[in-house]
Scaffold this active site. Structure first.
Site, mmCIF file in Angstrom:
data_model
loop_
_atom_site.group_PDB
_atom_site.id
_atom_site.type_symbol
_atom_site.label_atom_id
_atom_site.label_comp_id
_atom_site.label_asym_id
_atom_site.label_seq_id
_atom_site.Cartn_x
_atom_site.Cartn_y
_atom_site.Cartn_z
ATOM 1 N N ASP A 60 40.815 52.720 36.916
ATOM 2 C CA ASP A 60 39.585 52.509 36.129
ATOM 3 C C ASP A 60 38.444 53.390 36.641
ATOM 4 O O ASP A 60 38.363 53.739 37.821
ATOM 5 C CB ASP A 60 39.126 51.053 36.119
ATOM 6 N N ARG A 61 37.545 53.680 35.711
ATOM 7 C CA ARG A 61 36.355 54.504 35.928
ATOM 8 C C ARG A 61 36.717 55.957 36.190
ATOM 9 O O ARG A 61 36.397 56.826 35.399
ATOM 10 C CB ARG A 61 35.467 53.921 37.021
ATOM 11 N N HIS B 160 40.872 41.984 48.502
ATOM 12 C CA HIS B 160 39.972 42.888 47.790
ATOM 13 C C HIS B 160 38.544 42.364 47.729
ATOM 14 O O HIS B 160 37.584 43.094 47.986
ATOM 15 C CB HIS B 160 40.476 43.148 46.376
ATOM 16 N N ARG C 261 28.017 38.914 40.440
ATOM 17 C CA ARG C 261 28.868 39.540 39.426
ATOM 18 C C ARG C 261 29.163 38.613 38.253
ATOM 19 O O ARG C 261 29.732 39.047 37.249
ATOM 20 C CB ARG C 261 30.197 39.972 40.057
ATOM 21 N N ASP D 132 38.631 50.778 47.701
ATOM 22 C CA ASP D 132 38.740 51.191 46.303
ATOM 23 C C ASP D 132 38.949 52.705 46.179
ATOM 24 O O ASP D 132 38.279 53.494 46.849
ATOM 25 C CB ASP D 132 37.464 50.839 45.537
ATOM 26 N N ASP E 287 41.810 47.961 43.355
ATOM 27 C CA ASP E 287 41.013 48.846 42.495
ATOM 28 C C ASP E 287 41.469 50.291 42.630
ATOM 29 O O ASP E 287 40.698 51.201 42.968
ATOM 30 C CB ASP E 287 39.518 48.696 42.790
ATOM 31 N N HIS F 50 39.720 53.913 42.639
ATOM 32 C CA HIS F 50 39.152 54.020 41.287
ATOM 33 C C HIS F 50 39.435 55.365 40.603
ATOM 34 O O HIS F 50 38.536 56.013 40.070
ATOM 35 C CB HIS F 50 37.656 53.766 41.322
ATOM 36 N N HIS G 217 35.700 46.322 47.299
ATOM 37 C CA HIS G 217 35.024 45.747 46.126
ATOM 38 C C HIS G 217 33.579 46.179 45.916
ATOM 39 O O HIS G 217 33.038 46.008 44.838
ATOM 40 C CB HIS G 217 35.106 44.214 46.250
ATOM 41 N N ASN H 266 40.311 43.394 41.419
ATOM 42 C CA ASN H 266 39.884 42.820 40.147
ATOM 43 C C ASN H 266 40.076 43.784 38.983
ATOM 44 O O ASN H 266 40.113 43.361 37.818
ATOM 45 C CB ASN H 266 38.409 42.380 40.221
ATOM 46 N N HIS H 267 40.226 45.080 39.253
ATOM 47 C CA HIS H 267 40.454 46.046 38.177
ATOM 48 C C HIS H 267 41.927 46.213 37.834
ATOM 49 O O HIS H 267 42.244 46.966 36.904
ATOM 50 C CB HIS H 267 39.826 47.400 38.522
#
Length: 490
Positions: A266-267, A344, A392, A234, A263, A236, A419, A295-296
């Site tokens: 995001d964030r 992922h 999750r 990730d 990923d 991110h 992840h 997943n993002h």
């Protein structure tokens, strides 16, 4: 040592001890040491299992560590323990929102706003969530009536965009794709906190869409015996840490191939810079630079955790729609030298999954809530054998026996996935057959973790791990572009 209450009510001494655990947990929470906070809240719950506050506090700590399923379970228990404790409803709403279940979140906000009609904060949360629900309903309604434009059609309508005379950043000619010179200039341009002209941003998106549509859902990669190959987890939106990876490990090239394992966005608040850099290298070295969907890379996550807001702020909503289409065509997994599966999330709720099943996945869609595509993006390993419901709330948890069985059936040696934040940036589990790699150090500027990437050579496919610290970045906070409601409830 905490004494669990088996039957009846806790004693006064147990209640007092539980409260001490809660206070200690609160301090760890304030210092953002969430795992320790969760451990101590759990001890408090063992002693006083009907205290709604303990469940609500643990729910928030689980939310901060992205354990949305656990957070939801705790919120439900908080509401059950004390239906009058309104924070329980807030926590349940936050968990539902994190899982993209906005109508359920709205129902909880409505309960709070009705019980506290004069509470402006409660009303604000209800109004903001209601806006999201109405927006989603509106978008679905018009989507039925309006055929979706392809990215090519969108791009054609933008093709006449002019370039201002004062723009002196990276440029692409109409008839060319990216070059190494363009990529070097782009990374420096981004490092200086400047924006790529929208004409070239659109062109990169159009070119990458045209390429990805032709790719399979599972990509086979061949690595020469003496060839080095790098797997990153990730990112991110942590652009300056991405640059640090390239500084430490070398720029992508035909002799220095990479796989980024989902990923990307995001964030972190430099997600636009990350994704255009990664897409640029994918176009430059299509057979030596690979990207798996995470997943993002999905609408719900992007709307909640910042990417949609960032793209809209830096460009416009049309470009955000274009990214949605492009993400739908990212491959879901890769196999290296017929020996290593890279995805992922993780493995599956069924024992009979073969690689050919992954090749047949129809991926041009938003991730479903169950099935192979969902589990590739969302699942996590667990220490014990067997399977368990996901912490999750999506996908599943799989044990060493599940990994062993999958590898044996498919004649593979090990699995690499991402992840999950890991203190050292990586973790080796399941007797060395399930490896996690995470490449966003000091995740969200709060977690204090290292980042890592994996290097291996084709001759033996033995993974080696490079660990690194976070580097400074401009004073732009993570989640800067996230949905305002997320900042209100988290």
């Amino acid at each position: 040592m905490a004494t669990e209450v088996k039957n009846g009510s806790p004693t006064a001494e147990q209640i007092a001890e539980a409260d001490k655990y809660k206070e200690q947990a609160n301090e760890y929470f304030k210092n953002k040491i969430y795992d320790k906070a969760i451990e101590l809240y759990s001890k408090a719950i063992e002693l006083d299992p009907n205290n709604a506050v303990y469940y609500a506090n643990r729910s928030l700590a689980n939310l901060r560590t992205e354990l949305f399923g656990y957070a939801l379970n705790d919120a439900v228990k908080a509401v059950k323990a004390d239906p009058g404790y309104l924070k329980g409803y807030y926590r349940r709403a936050a968990a539902h929102m994190s899982l993209g279940k906005f109508k359920l979140a709205l129902a909880d906000f409505e309960i709070v706003s009705k019980r506290r009609p004069n509470d402006s904060d409660a009303k604000k949360k209800f109004v903001e969530c209601n806006k999201i629900v109405k927006k989603i309903a509106f978008e679905r309604a018009i989507a039925v009536d309006r055929p979706e434009k392809t990215l090519a059609e969108m791009y054609q309508s933008l093709d006449s965009i002019s370039i201002e005379d004062d723009y002196n950043g990276p440029k692409l000619k109409d008839d060319e794709t990216v070059t190494i010179e363009f990529m070097k200039e782009l990374m420096q341009w981004y490092k200086d906190q400047k924006k790529l002209h929208k004409k070239f941003a659109y062109k990169i998106l159009y070119d990458i869409d045209s390429y990805l549509r032709k790719q399979p859902s599972l990509v086979d990669i061949s690595i020469p015996d003496e060839g080095k190959f790098t797997i990153c987890g990730d990112i991110h939106g942590q652009f300056y840490d991405l640059l640090n990876i390239f500084e430490k490990n070398g720029l992508p090239s035909e002799t220095n191939p990479y796989l980024f394992n989902g990923d990307f966005v995001d964030r972190g608040s430099f997600s636009v810079e990350c994704i255009f850099t990664l897409f640029g290298f994918k176009l430059l070295y299509p057979n030596h630079f690979y990207m798996s969907r995470g997943n993002h890379e999905s609408v719900n996550m992007n709307q909640m955790y910042g990417f949609t807001g960032e793209v809209t702020a830096k460009y416009n909503s049309t470009m955000a729609d274009m990214f949605t289409q492009v993400f739908n065509f990212l491959p879901l997994s890769h196999v290296l030298n017929n020996k290593v599966l890279v995805c992922h999330g993780g493995l599956f709720s069924s024992d009979d999954v073969m690689l050919d099943d992954l090749r047949k996945i129809e991926r041009n869609r938003q991730p479903p809530e169950e099935g192979l595509m969902c589990e590739l993006l969302w699942s996590d390993p667990q220490a014990q054998n067997g399977r368990a419901p996901s912490k999750r709330g999506v996908g599943c948890q799989f044990g060493p026996d599940v990994t062993e069985n999958f590898l044996k059936k498919n004649n593979l040696e090990y699995v690499v996935r991402s992840h999950e934040v890991k203190d050292m940036g990586y973790e080796i589990a399941h007797d060395g057959k399930c490896i996690t790699v995470f490449s966003a150090p000091n995740y969200c500027d709060t977690m204090g973790n290292k980042g890592a990437y994996i290097n291996l050579k084709g001759k033996d496919m033995k993974p080696s791990f490079e660990v690194f610290d976070a580097v400074p970045h401009p004073n732009v906070k993570p989640m800067m572009y996230a949905n305002s409601l997320m900042n209100l409830i988290m």
